[in-house]
Design a protein around this motif. Sequence first.
Motif, PDB file in Angstrom:
ATOM      1  N   ASP A  88     -11.533   8.122   4.021  1.00 56.44           N
ATOM      2  CA  ASP A  88     -10.115   7.796   3.864  1.00 56.44           C
ATOM      3  C   ASP A  88      -9.354   9.080   3.544  1.00 56.44           C
ATOM      4  OD1 ASP A  88      -7.791   6.296   3.633  1.00 56.44           O
ATOM      5  OD2 ASP A  88      -8.220   5.613   1.585  1.00 56.44           O
TER       6      ASP A  88
ATOM      7  N   ASP B  94      -3.634  -0.947   5.980  1.00 57.55           N
ATOM      8  CA  ASP B  94      -4.445   0.259   5.850  1.00 57.55           C
ATOM      9  C   ASP B  94      -5.066   0.613   7.207  1.00 57.55           C
ATOM     10  OD1 ASP B  94      -5.863   2.391   4.685  1.00 57.55           O
ATOM     11  OD2 ASP B  94      -6.325   1.224   2.886  1.00 57.55           O
TER      12      ASP B  94
ATOM     13  N   ASN C  85     -11.459   0.504   5.485  1.00 57.63           N
ATOM     14  CA  ASN C  85     -10.346   0.446   4.531  1.00 57.63           C
ATOM     15  C   ASN C  85      -9.590  -0.859   4.770  1.00 57.63           C
ATOM     16  OD1 ASN C  85     -10.548   3.255   3.305  1.00 57.63           O
ATOM     17  ND2 ASN C  85     -10.466   3.731   5.487  1.00 57.63           N
TER      18      ASN C  85
ATOM     19  N   LEU D 274       0.816  -1.207   0.000  1.00 57.87           N
ATOM     20  CA  LEU D 274       0.000   0.000   0.000  1.00 57.87           C
ATOM     21  C   LEU D 274       0.853   1.261   0.000  1.00 57.87           C
ATOM     22  CD1 LEU D 274      -2.920   1.159   0.289  1.00 57.87           C
ATOM     23  CD2 LEU D 274      -2.562   1.082   2.764  1.00 57.87           C
TER      24      LEU D 274
END
Length: 229
Positions: A203, A130, A125, A84
């Motif tokens: 987010d 995350d 998420n 990520l």
Amino acid sequence: MKYGFAEFVASLTNDFNPVIGSGYTHEDYIAIDLSAKNPQLLKLEQLSSEAFSVYIDHNLKIANKKIAYGGYAEVRNLYQRSQLFNENQEQYLNRNIHIGLDIWAPAQTEILAALDGKVHSFQDNTNFGDYGPTIILEHSFQQKTFYTLYGHLNRASLESLEVGGSVKAQQKIAELGAPFENGDYAPHLHFQLINDIANKKGDYPGVASEKDLSFYKQNCPDPNLLLKI
């Protein structure tokens, strides 16, 4: 001197303003270093959330404290375990600079709204590394609108939320999640200030690359300006 977002946020509180409930006091907190410069983390960087929990609990026990906090603008190697934050092979593009404040407490610890506001958005998420369940609140003071983000919550925290729902300062809004639901981290709250959220919902980046750090430090100043831990 120009009066910017950081100075504005700092002016909103005079004393310790907790976002962690469950009866903890200011005296229960201790700062902790999870940066790449901490030699004690060399063996932990690629290990599990359980290993980090043991490390944090050990430091709390030695200091006779209950809550650990820190991490704003901290360069961290622990993000290397997740794709990520490493979307490009060129090192200068990798995201490894933390732009929120982490507060380490047990799973299911109560999370409190930092200020009066309303629910802007929320989302689970679910990528490895995350935020997991995340809530963003919208606040308006002195004709200024800004946002606070609460990440690594438990999934039950999202069940009864409604966008636009009002919240009061120090009202319980959520609980911390365990590793299986919080992105696979030792239980903690990622708390972040956001000036301009653009079109983001549920987010917002909590880790920046070096090339973008100047922007994010202005848009997301140190949350401790507000919390005063």
